[in-house]
Design an enzyme around this catalytic site. Structure first.
Site, PDB file in Angstrom:
ATOM      1  N   GLY A 107      -0.216  -3.014   5.190  1.00 12.41           N
ATOM      2  CA  GLY A 107       0.093  -4.373   5.799  1.00 12.41           C
ATOM      3  C   GLY A 107      -1.017  -5.291   5.390  1.00 12.41           C
TER       4      GLY A 107
ATOM      5  N   ILE B 180     -12.713  -6.159   0.452  1.00 12.01           N
ATOM      6  CA  ILE B 180     -12.553  -4.864   0.757  1.00 12.01           C
ATOM      7  C   ILE B 180     -11.323  -4.702   1.590  1.00 12.01           C
ATOM      8  CG2 ILE B 180     -13.404  -3.020   1.957  1.00 12.01           C
ATOM      9  CD1 ILE B 180     -15.091  -3.883  -0.389  1.00 12.01           C
ATOM     10  N   SER B 181     -10.403  -3.730   1.289  1.00 10.98           N
ATOM     11  CA  SER B 181      -9.210  -3.470   1.954  1.00 10.98           C
ATOM     12  C   SER B 181      -9.490  -2.322   2.970  1.00 10.98           C
ATOM     13  CB  SER B 181      -7.961  -3.042   0.965  1.00 10.98           C
ATOM     14  OG  SER B 181      -8.234  -1.458   0.768  1.00 10.98           O
TER      15      SER B 181
ATOM     16  N   THR C 105       0.903  -1.153   0.053  1.00 10.59           N
ATOM     17  CA  THR C 105       0.019   0.008  -0.078  1.00 10.59           C
ATOM     18  C   THR C 105       0.978   1.223   0.049  1.00 10.59           C
ATOM     19  OG1 THR C 105      -1.589  -1.074   1.222  1.00 10.59           O
ATOM     20  CG2 THR C 105      -1.816   1.207   1.360  1.00 10.59           C
TER      21      THR C 105
END
Length: 280
Positions: free
Chosen positions: A204, A183-184, A154
């Site tokens: 992470g 979904i992140s 990310t």
């Protein structure tokens, strides 16, 4: 005026000395460019700009270079939050745009500020964002070979501007090979949160970050009077109870910068106009 950025974690497939050096140089350059931009722009505008530079660099899993999901499609998520107004906007699982962070930023003025999937893409198209494939050959090769970065990629930026205002932006290309629709954390307050006291961006394993409410916890604790370091320590101690995999960057209202990861190695760089701090 200060800035800190992160580019996710190293993965098993990118730990070479060449990649490490390339990321150090890239993060230093982007931190410098973002800090220069901050001289004449707000923290809110700056974090979007910095994250767009990270999205444009295929070294990172966001924008160009995003991971491919289990069905062979790239879906990206991004969010931005203004610490002054405490408004967050974001996109979840958007496809075929170059800079998801700019779509997220554009949504800040809407009543409906977090859009997902096909609706997010329609909104982007209607607001002038061109169709753009973010797939690079390396990601296709990894996908075909069942490789990936284990969900540790990310990018993010936290900034404080000349008026002492804070903002945060975060963007991700996903963890790779996930179930479509997953979904992140990046477009949630667990992974991207700011108020007038503190701003935090996480990277992470999204499920761990959401389970721990990492960004929101840190910001809330600083707001309630904890020091930035103490807020990180307590929050990451709680992350240990679920063996969570996360890293975070932050700035508080007094300009203190802090970062921490639960496992090595989050790649980051900060700059205050005089001194760089870059991961080693």
């Amino acid at each position: 005026m200060k800035i800190i950025i992160h580019g996710g974690f190293f993965s098993e497939s990118d730990q070479s000395h060449e990649v490490k050096t390339a990321k150090q140089n890239s993060l230093k350059e982007i931190a410098q460019r973002a800090f220069d931009y901050l001289q004449t722009h707000s923290a809110f505008d700056t974090v979007a700009y910095a994250v767009s530079l990270l999205e444009d660099d295929p070294l990172y899993n966001a924008g160009i270079g995003s991971q491919i999901q289990s069905d062979g499609i790239i879906r990206m998520s991004a969010a931005i939050m203004n610490g002054e107004t405490q408004k967050l906007s974001g996109v979840i699982n958007i496809q075929d745009v170059k800079n998801p962070i700019f779509v997220a930023k554009n949504l800040i003025g809407e009543d409906d500020r977090v859009l997902g999937g096909h609706g997010a893409k329609i909104y982007a198209t209607e607001h002038g964002f061109e169709n753009f494939s973010t797939e690079i050959p390396q990601r296709r090769k990894e996908y075909e070979a069942k490789l990936g970065n284990g969900g540790k990629g990310t990018v993010g930026c936290v900034a404080i501007d000349k008026d002492g205002k804070l903002a945060v932006a975060t963007s991700t290309g996903g963890k790779g090979f996930e179930i479509p629709g997953r979904i992140s954390d990046s477009a949630t307050v667990a992974g991207n949160y700011a108020n007038a006291f503190c701003a935090v961006s996480c990277t992470g394993v999204g499920e761990d970050i959401v389970s721990n409410a990492t960004s929101a916890k840190i910001v809330t604790r600083v707001t309630d009077g904890m020091s930035l370091e103490a807020a990180f320590t307590k929050t990451f101690d709680e992350l240990k109870t679920i063996d969570g995999f996360a890293g975070a960057i932050a700035i508080d209202k007094d300009g203190n910068i802090y970062h921490q990861d639960s496992y090595p190695t989050m790649v980051f760089a900060s700059f205050d106009g005089e001194n760089f701090d870059i991961f080693s």
